[in-house]
Design an enzyme around this catalytic site. Sequence first.
Site, PDB file in Angstrom:
ATOM      1  N   LYS A 142       0.815  -1.234   0.000  1.00 19.92           N
ATOM      2  CA  LYS A 142       0.000   0.000   0.000  1.00 19.92           C
ATOM      3  C   LYS A 142       0.839   1.270   0.000  1.00 19.92           C
ATOM      4  O   LYS A 142       0.599   2.200   0.758  1.00 19.92           O
ATOM      5  CB  LYS A 142      -0.966  -0.001   1.194  1.00 19.92           C
ATOM      6  CG  LYS A 142      -2.012  -1.107   1.117  1.00 19.92           C
ATOM      7  CD  LYS A 142      -3.057  -0.977   2.203  1.00 19.92           C
ATOM      8  CE  LYS A 142      -4.124  -2.051   2.111  1.00 19.92           C
ATOM      9  NZ  LYS A 142      -3.651  -3.399   2.481  1.00 19.92           N
ATOM     10  N   ARG A 143       1.801   1.322  -0.885  1.00 15.83           N
ATOM     11  CA  ARG A 143       2.641   2.510  -0.985  1.00 15.83           C
ATOM     12  C   ARG A 143       1.929   3.582  -1.811  1.00 15.83           C
ATOM     13  O   ARG A 143       1.126   3.277  -2.686  1.00 15.83           O
ATOM     14  CB  ARG A 143       3.984   2.163  -1.634  1.00 15.83           C
ATOM     15  CG  ARG A 143       4.834   1.191  -0.822  1.00 15.83           C
ATOM     16  CD  ARG A 143       5.243   1.784   0.521  1.00 15.83           C
ATOM     17  NE  ARG A 143       6.290   1.001   1.156  1.00 15.83           N
ATOM     18  CZ  ARG A 143       6.109   0.107   2.109  1.00 15.83           C
ATOM     19  NH1 ARG A 143       4.892  -0.133   2.559  1.00 15.83           N
ATOM     20  NH2 ARG A 143       7.115  -0.541   2.643  1.00 15.83           N
TER      21      ARG A 143
END
Length: 309
Positions: free
Chosen positions: A105-106
């Site tokens: 989840k960057r």
Amino acid sequence: MIDKLVSKIKETNAPIVVGLDPMLSYVPEHIQKKAFDEYGETLAGAAEAIWQYNKGIIDATYDLIPAVKPQIAMYEQFGIDGLIAFKKTVDYCKSKDLVVIGDIKRGDIGSTSTAYAVGHLGKVAVGSNTYAGFDEDFVTVNPYLGTDGVKPFVDVCKEENKGIFVLVKTSNPSSGEFQDRLVDGKPLYEIVGEMVDKWGSDVIGKSGYSAVGAVVGATYPKMGKILRDIMPKSFILVPGYGAQGGKAADLVHYFNEDGLGAIVNSSRGIIAAYKQDKYAQFGPEAYADASRQAVIDMIEDINGAIGGH
């Protein structure tokens, strides 16, 4: 890589992904004890316990499933030792020919976004050599910063034949605080879905699916149906099945008419199956066998629902 994922799903007839999201409390005592005897009650000991626990689950399930999804936060909590366990897990899964979706989840911009993409999907230059850092096949990406945050990932995907899953409508209860807000008369998640379709338009594989997929929670089936239409060529990664309340019958519309187009995640419902009453007869020693049975049951449940479409 999207083509590999599609072919693995067809081969296994299992549109599911096992979320390798280990908590130390899930790890049976006999595994913890052995790791602590060797490394002490340290971060290294915890990481070793988690790695051995993962290995048992992978060995018991890899022939049934197309993919795994390790969630990096569950490893990061144990510091550098935890990240080493994450990397060992990724490499071991790949040695079993599983597709690895790094749930990271960057979401950032410019050189920072590129560095995340390179570290997880690409190769970094060191003098005259190049090295793959974590080397997952797909990663999850947060689109809040817009195209600037997503494009570096798409560029690396093109170079390396990898893929991403962009957060569109997440399964958590408060997701609507932002994602359901109306913007120019449309919910924001629909606008993000339209962008996903656009970002993926020039990375379509031979399977007809794009390397840019979407995360859409199982807990919002009506929205899932709308998003399926908005993103016909995107694979949908579906969290929220099982432990979070999503049911197989709710997921029918996440799939396309070809029976493909979605892959449903279960994490603790599989990896901690031995703790459920339904699988209690396996006991902690046979935790991996319990996970295998939970996988078999989930495949049957999902396919039963899709077959009824």
